[in-house]
Motif scaffolding. Structure first.
Motif, PDB file in Angstrom:
ATOM      1  N   PRO A 165       0.736  -1.194  -0.040  1.00 42.85           N
ATOM      2  CA  PRO A 165      -0.031  -0.098   0.069  1.00 42.85           C
ATOM      3  C   PRO A 165       0.858   1.185   0.067  1.00 42.85           C
ATOM      4  O   PRO A 165       0.427   2.182  -0.979  1.00 42.85           O
ATOM      5  CB  PRO A 165      -0.792  -0.217   1.351  1.00 42.85           C
ATOM      6  CG  PRO A 165      -0.770  -1.656   1.431  1.00 42.85           C
ATOM      7  CD  PRO A 165       0.485  -2.038   1.003  1.00 42.85           C
ATOM      8  N   LEU A 166       1.690   1.329   0.808  1.00 43.03           N
ATOM      9  CA  LEU A 166       2.572   2.471   0.823  1.00 43.03           C
ATOM     10  C   LEU A 166       3.394   2.564  -0.284  1.00 43.03           C
ATOM     11  O   LEU A 166       3.420   3.911  -1.092  1.00 43.03           O
ATOM     12  CB  LEU A 166       3.640   2.394   2.184  1.00 43.03           C
ATOM     13  CG  LEU A 166       3.154   2.540   3.675  1.00 43.03           C
ATOM     14  CD1 LEU A 166       3.986   2.444   4.446  1.00 43.03           C
ATOM     15  CD2 LEU A 166       2.598   4.082   3.739  1.00 43.03           C
ATOM     16  N   LEU A 171      -0.737  -3.925  17.334  1.00 48.19           N
ATOM     17  CA  LEU A 171      -1.227  -3.090  18.278  1.00 48.19           C
ATOM     18  C   LEU A 171      -1.674  -3.788  19.642  1.00 48.19           C
ATOM     19  O   LEU A 171      -1.132  -3.244  20.671  1.00 48.19           O
ATOM     20  CB  LEU A 171      -2.236  -2.032  17.856  1.00 48.19           C
ATOM     21  CG  LEU A 171      -2.974  -1.267  18.833  1.00 48.19           C
ATOM     22  CD1 LEU A 171      -2.008  -0.277  19.295  1.00 48.19           C
ATOM     23  CD2 LEU A 171      -3.937  -0.263  18.134  1.00 48.19           C
ATOM     24  N   LEU A 172      -2.518  -4.825  19.267  1.00 49.24           N
ATOM     25  CA  LEU A 172      -2.876  -5.638  20.494  1.00 49.24           C
ATOM     26  C   LEU A 172      -1.865  -5.930  21.409  1.00 49.24           C
ATOM     27  O   LEU A 172      -1.700  -6.030  22.646  1.00 49.24           O
ATOM     28  CB  LEU A 172      -3.871  -6.367  19.719  1.00 49.24           C
ATOM     29  CG  LEU A 172      -4.571  -7.769  21.049  1.00 49.24           C
ATOM     30  CD1 LEU A 172      -5.517  -7.062  21.780  1.00 49.24           C
ATOM     31  CD2 LEU A 172      -5.171  -8.906  20.255  1.00 49.24           C
ATOM     32  N   GLY A 173      -0.784  -6.589  20.672  1.00 48.04           N
ATOM     33  CA  GLY A 173       0.503  -7.311  21.345  1.00 48.04           C
ATOM     34  C   GLY A 173       1.192  -6.378  22.089  1.00 48.04           C
ATOM     35  O   GLY A 173       1.502  -6.441  22.913  1.00 48.04           O
ATOM     36  N   GLN A 177      -1.053   6.085   7.435  1.00 47.54           N
ATOM     37  CA  GLN A 177       0.268   6.242   8.069  1.00 47.54           C
ATOM     38  C   GLN A 177       0.478   5.276   9.410  1.00 47.54           C
ATOM     39  O   GLN A 177       1.328   4.578   9.195  1.00 47.54           O
ATOM     40  CB  GLN A 177       0.544   7.639   8.572  1.00 47.54           C
ATOM     41  CG  GLN A 177       0.943   8.710   7.456  1.00 47.54           C
ATOM     42  CD  GLN A 177       2.480   8.582   6.762  1.00 47.54           C
ATOM     43  OE1 GLN A 177       2.958   7.732   7.025  1.00 47.54           O
ATOM     44  NE2 GLN A 177       2.740   9.536   6.359  1.00 47.54           N
ATOM     45  N   LEU A 178      -0.597   5.447  10.217  1.00 43.59           N
ATOM     46  CA  LEU A 178      -0.429   4.620  11.562  1.00 43.59           C
ATOM     47  C   LEU A 178      -0.714   2.886  11.194  1.00 43.59           C
ATOM     48  O   LEU A 178      -0.157   2.255  11.936  1.00 43.59           O
ATOM     49  CB  LEU A 178      -1.544   5.004  12.418  1.00 43.59           C
ATOM     50  CG  LEU A 178      -1.190   6.528  13.151  1.00 43.59           C
ATOM     51  CD1 LEU A 178      -2.042   6.911  13.939  1.00 43.59           C
ATOM     52  CD2 LEU A 178       0.204   6.450  13.775  1.00 43.59           C
ATOM     53  N   PHE A 179      -1.649   2.688  10.160  1.00 41.81           N
ATOM     54  CA  PHE A 179      -1.818   1.257  10.027  1.00 41.81           C
ATOM     55  C   PHE A 179      -1.374   0.586   8.788  1.00 41.81           C
ATOM     56  O   PHE A 179      -1.957  -0.225   8.429  1.00 41.81           O
ATOM     57  CB  PHE A 179      -3.376   1.094   9.911  1.00 41.81           C
ATOM     58  CG  PHE A 179      -4.027   1.553  11.573  1.00 41.81           C
ATOM     59  CD1 PHE A 179      -4.016   0.704  12.459  1.00 41.81           C
ATOM     60  CD2 PHE A 179      -4.677   2.883  11.969  1.00 41.81           C
ATOM     61  CE1 PHE A 179      -4.172   0.975  13.866  1.00 41.81           C
ATOM     62  CE2 PHE A 179      -4.999   3.083  12.946  1.00 41.81           C
ATOM     63  CZ  PHE A 179      -4.983   2.197  14.061  1.00 41.81           C
ATOM     64  N   SER A 180      -0.304   1.203   8.199  1.00 46.87           N
ATOM     65  CA  SER A 180       0.295   0.796   7.086  1.00 46.87           C
ATOM     66  C   SER A 180       1.473   0.292   7.461  1.00 46.87           C
ATOM     67  O   SER A 180       2.380   0.723   8.654  1.00 46.87           O
ATOM     68  CB  SER A 180       0.490   1.661   6.014  1.00 46.87           C
ATOM     69  OG  SER A 180      -0.793   1.939   5.581  1.00 46.87           O
ATOM     70  N   GLY A 181       2.456  -0.507   6.676  1.00 42.55           N
ATOM     71  CA  GLY A 181       3.626  -0.837   6.663  1.00 42.55           C
ATOM     72  C   GLY A 181       3.978  -1.420   8.223  1.00 42.55           C
ATOM     73  O   GLY A 181       3.224  -2.017   8.721  1.00 42.55           O
ATOM     74  N   ALA A 182       5.143  -0.877   8.841  1.00 42.22           N
ATOM     75  CA  ALA A 182       5.458  -1.271  10.041  1.00 42.22           C
ATOM     76  C   ALA A 182       5.436  -0.508  11.144  1.00 42.22           C
ATOM     77  O   ALA A 182       5.987  -0.872  12.190  1.00 42.22           O
ATOM     78  CB  ALA A 182       7.046  -1.872   9.921  1.00 42.22           C
ATOM     79  N   ILE A 212      -5.389  -3.544   2.449  1.00 43.72           N
ATOM     80  CA  ILE A 212      -5.929  -4.875   2.722  1.00 43.72           C
ATOM     81  C   ILE A 212      -4.986  -5.827   3.365  1.00 43.72           C
ATOM     82  O   ILE A 212      -3.738  -5.720   2.957  1.00 43.72           O
ATOM     83  CB  ILE A 212      -6.641  -5.363   1.566  1.00 43.72           C
ATOM     84  CG1 ILE A 212      -7.710  -4.818   1.202  1.00 43.72           C
ATOM     85  CG2 ILE A 212      -6.966  -6.924   1.834  1.00 43.72           C
ATOM     86  CD1 ILE A 212      -8.583  -5.278   0.036  1.00 43.72           C
ATOM     87  N   GLY A 213      -5.353  -6.493   4.374  1.00 48.73           N
ATOM     88  CA  GLY A 213      -4.187  -6.962   5.125  1.00 48.73           C
ATOM     89  C   GLY A 213      -3.332  -6.059   6.116  1.00 48.73           C
ATOM     90  O   GLY A 213      -3.347  -6.688   7.175  1.00 48.73           O
ATOM     91  N   TRP A 214      -2.804  -5.539   5.527  1.00 46.24           N
ATOM     92  CA  TRP A 214      -1.863  -4.495   6.362  1.00 46.24           C
ATOM     93  C   TRP A 214      -2.596  -3.909   7.557  1.00 46.24           C
ATOM     94  O   TRP A 214      -1.992  -3.730   8.719  1.00 46.24           O
ATOM     95  CB  TRP A 214      -1.370  -3.304   5.554  1.00 46.24           C
ATOM     96  CG  TRP A 214      -0.358  -4.170   4.651  1.00 46.24           C
ATOM     97  CD1 TRP A 214      -0.454  -4.413   3.022  1.00 46.24           C
ATOM     98  CD2 TRP A 214       0.989  -4.410   4.944  1.00 46.24           C
ATOM     99  NE1 TRP A 214       0.827  -4.953   2.828  1.00 46.24           N
ATOM    100  CE2 TRP A 214       1.540  -5.073   3.690  1.00 46.24           C
ATOM    101  CE3 TRP A 214       1.781  -4.416   5.956  1.00 46.24           C
ATOM    102  CZ2 TRP A 214       2.940  -5.512   3.641  1.00 46.24           C
ATOM    103  CZ3 TRP A 214       3.028  -4.683   5.802  1.00 46.24           C
ATOM    104  CH2 TRP A 214       3.608  -5.485   4.601  1.00 46.24           C
ATOM    105  N   GLN A 215      -3.777  -3.472   7.428  1.00 51.16           N
ATOM    106  CA  GLN A 215      -4.583  -2.841   8.439  1.00 51.16           C
ATOM    107  C   GLN A 215      -4.641  -3.872   9.579  1.00 51.16           C
ATOM    108  O   GLN A 215      -4.712  -3.552  10.773  1.00 51.16           O
ATOM    109  CB  GLN A 215      -5.794  -2.171   7.863  1.00 51.16           C
ATOM    110  CG  GLN A 215      -6.669  -3.300   7.318  1.00 51.16           C
ATOM    111  CD  GLN A 215      -7.889  -2.660   6.694  1.00 51.16           C
ATOM    112  OE1 GLN A 215      -8.051  -1.533   6.510  1.00 51.16           O
ATOM    113  NE2 GLN A 215      -8.656  -3.416   5.959  1.00 51.16           N
ATOM    114  N   TRP A 216      -5.114  -5.060   9.299  1.00 48.22           N
ATOM    115  CA  TRP A 216      -5.126  -6.185  10.491  1.00 48.22           C
ATOM    116  C   TRP A 216      -3.978  -6.459  11.083  1.00 48.22           C
ATOM    117  O   TRP A 216      -3.940  -6.717  12.199  1.00 48.22           O
ATOM    118  CB  TRP A 216      -6.072  -7.380   9.676  1.00 48.22           C
ATOM    119  CG  TRP A 216      -7.336  -6.962   9.257  1.00 48.22           C
ATOM    120  CD1 TRP A 216      -7.749  -6.966   8.164  1.00 48.22           C
ATOM    121  CD2 TRP A 216      -8.516  -6.566  10.175  1.00 48.22           C
ATOM    122  NE1 TRP A 216      -9.205  -6.587   7.668  1.00 48.22           N
ATOM    123  CE2 TRP A 216      -9.480  -6.328   9.161  1.00 48.22           C
ATOM    124  CE3 TRP A 216      -8.696  -6.514  11.359  1.00 48.22           C
ATOM    125  CZ2 TRP A 216     -10.798  -5.820   9.526  1.00 48.22           C
ATOM    126  CZ3 TRP A 216      -9.888  -6.059  11.909  1.00 48.22           C
ATOM    127  CH2 TRP A 216     -10.914  -5.774  10.909  1.00 48.22           C
TER     128      TRP A 216
END
Lengths: 352, 228
Positions: free
Chosen positions: A188-189, A227-229, A272-277, A217-221
């Motif tokens: 995505p990025l 984030l949960l971890g 930005q917050l939910f993409s990549g690493a 898609i995928g990356w957000q999850w």
């Protein structure tokens, strides 16, 4: 009555390094599972290769240095380095990629500097940067996330692809990365950057099938799972809130300002917050206790600096994602941050 | 200083690249292959010998206050000569070395030898010192170039015909075939890492030699030092 005099430190951290590291990789499990769900079984093979290489490299280094090998194995830091590196690289990358990267991380970044606790740079990210600079093509060949992919590789097929470069059916990685329309899709990025470079507006760029409701898609999850971890790690006090908060704010604030001024030409803060690493970096990579700043105020600055650098490099840099570079650059500033944020001991300083 | 001592100093004990750490810019920038390393090392060697001889010959007439500009002029002259010669005879290598040939002027190893040795010693010794320092520098360049070329490309002496003529194309050795070059080794960071390892090896050899040479503790004889 007798007064018992105890020597400092008066507060104790009862966790050993091994326990801390165990929490870290337990907290990585949700992210890992989503990663496997979206990018296939290759992730497991990469993990296996990385852990094996890390253990062998660690044993060789300890033997050369004349230290007990079991001691290094038991503290599990090499394990965490290997896991972080394995989940940072594309799941179906050729086997030698992760082997070279892990060996570099352990031998040169960790042991040449003196082993556990002595390294200046985050081993996993230094290994990642070495791979990214040396093998840019392999390192950016992310497979398509499962909902878009037209192929479904089995556990064994993934291994055959990783070790030989072809699946048993004769497809290579490049063909597997094609979507249903025969076009290779980038992460995505990466797609956003390309689109913006081609003078498309943000709205047009987001029409591509790779983007979901929140981010890619995928990356957000995957990011949500990390984030949960990370929140679990915060809850059990393995990490403090300063670095993740600093990093997320450091990234979100400039991103929000840019987005408010020109929503058509800049990536939105949520993206930005939910993409990549981003989430992996904020909670698991930047918080490495060895290479991060020491005091709480210093950690906040350290996190802010990483977040800001991620924004700068993602926006104007030459590579699509930036967490690794930002972490390494911030690692270099740690001695300065530590020097100027040293807490004043009780009874000293102006207000005493 | 005896010739033997000068040789030892130049090649090992006081090696410009490994001990003095001078001239690191060309050292790190052009040593991606053995051929480049050899070309630059040879050019530096010639400049070093020429400048050492000249500086030594004029040392009686150069006032102390302006010696540095004079040395730089002498070095710049020789570098220009070398650059024109390389442009004429080894054009391919001239192109692949690029800006690093004129930059030999700024190589601190050269002005360092002019200042520290040639301006204080007769010309024969200065010439020999230039030769040995240049050889020491060239050898380190070649080792570094070899390491980087093997790790990065799996070859040795790739492009040697640019320097030595067509027959040298036969020198090219392909140790193993790589589909993807390890760019890190070819880019400057690889040079820094490899250089660090070479210096570490040199130091550990020195350490080992010292330990072996450590003689049994000498008998302490006290001399009376207070005057009567």
């Amino acid at each position: 009555m007798t007064f018992k005099l105890a020597a400092s430190p008066h507060s104790h951290q009862r966790r050993t390094t091994q326990q801390v590291m165990r929490w870290v990789y337990l907290a990585l499990i949700p992210g890992l599972l989503t990663l496997i769900y979206f990018f296939g079984w290759g992730v497991i093979w990469q993990l296996g290769l990385a852990i094996t290489t890390a253990w062998v490299a660690e044993a060789i280094c300890m033997a050369l240095r004349g230290r007990p090998i079991g001691f290094a194995w038991r503290d599990h830091t090499a394990l965490v380095t290997a896991i972080l590196l394995a989940i940072s690289i594309p799941g179906l990358a050729p086997w030698w990629l992760i082997v070279i990267g892990t060996a570099f991380s352990i031998v040169i970044v960790k042991h040449v500097y003196g082993g556990v606790g002595q390294n200046i740079f985050n081993p996993a990210m230094a290994g990642y940067v070495v791979l990214l600079i040396s093998f840019p093509v392999q390192m950016t060949s992310w497979p398509l996330p499962a909902p878009l992919s037209q192929f479904d590789l089995s556990f064994i097929d993934s291994a055959v692809l990783i070790f030989t470069g072809y699946t048993p059916n004769g497809f290579d990685l490049e063909q597997l990365r094609m979507g249903a329309d025969g076009m290779t899709m980038a992460t995505p990025l990466d797609s956003l950057r390309t689109a913006l470079n081609h003078q498309l507006t943000m709205g047009e760029a987001l029409q591509q099938p790779i983007f979901g409701s929140l981010a890619g898609i995928g990356w957000q999850w995957i990011n949500l799972a990390f984030l949960l971890g990370g929140l679990v790690l915060l809850k059990v006090r393995v990490i403090s809130w300063h670095i993740p908060t600093g990093m997320l704010l450091g990234l979100a604030i400039p991103a929000a300002i840019a987005w408010l001024f020109s929503p058509d030409q800049s990536v939105s803060p949520v993206m930005q917050l939910f993409s990549g690493a981003t989430m992996l970096g904020a909670f698991f990579i930047a918080t490495d206790p060895v290479t991060a700043a020491t005091s709480n105020r210093g950690r906040l600055y350290f996190g802010l600096l990483i977040g800001f650098l991620v924004f700068v490099i993602r926006t104007w840099g030459g590579y699509p994602d930036a967490v690794a570079f930002a972490v390494l650059l911030a690692n270099m500033t740690v001695p300065v941050i530590d020097k100027y944020t040293q807490p004043v001991a009780y009874g000293h300083g102006e207000r005493s | 200083m005896s010739y033997k001592e000068i040789t030892w100093q130049g090649l090992w004990e006081n090696n410009p690249a490994l001990v003095q750490l001078l001239g690191l810019c060309p050292l790190l920038a052009v040593t991606a292959t053995v051929t480049n390393a050899l070309g630059l090392g040879f050019a530096t060697l010639l400049v070093l010998v020429g400048s050492n001889i000249t500086v030594s010959l004029v040392r009686e007439w150069v006032p102390k206050e302006i010696r540095i500009p004079v040395f730089v002029m002498v070095i710049a002259t020789f570098v220009t000569v070398i650059q024109l010669l390389m442009n004429a005879y080894v054009y391919g290598l001239y192109q692949s070395l690029g800006i690093f040939i004129p930059l030999i002027v700024t190589n601190c190893a050269i002005i360092g030898r002019a200042e520290a040795f040639a301006s204080k010693n007769p010309w024969r010794r200065s010439a020999f010192d230039g030769l040995m320092m240049g050889l020491g520098f060239t050898l380190v360049l070649m080792v570094l170039g070899g390491i980087r070329e093997i790790i990065g490309n799996g070859t040795l002496f790739d492009g040697a015909e640019l320097l030595l003529g067509d027959w040298a194309a036969a020198l090219r050795i392909e140790l193993f075939a790589v589909d993807y070059p390890l760019l890190l080794a070819i880019l400057p960071p690889g040079a820094f890492i490899a250089m660090g390892f070479i210096i570490a090896i040199k130091n550990s050899i020195d350490h080992y030699r010292e330990q072996r040479a450590a003689k049994p503790a000498k008998e302490v004889t006290r001399a009376r030092v207070t005057a009567q």
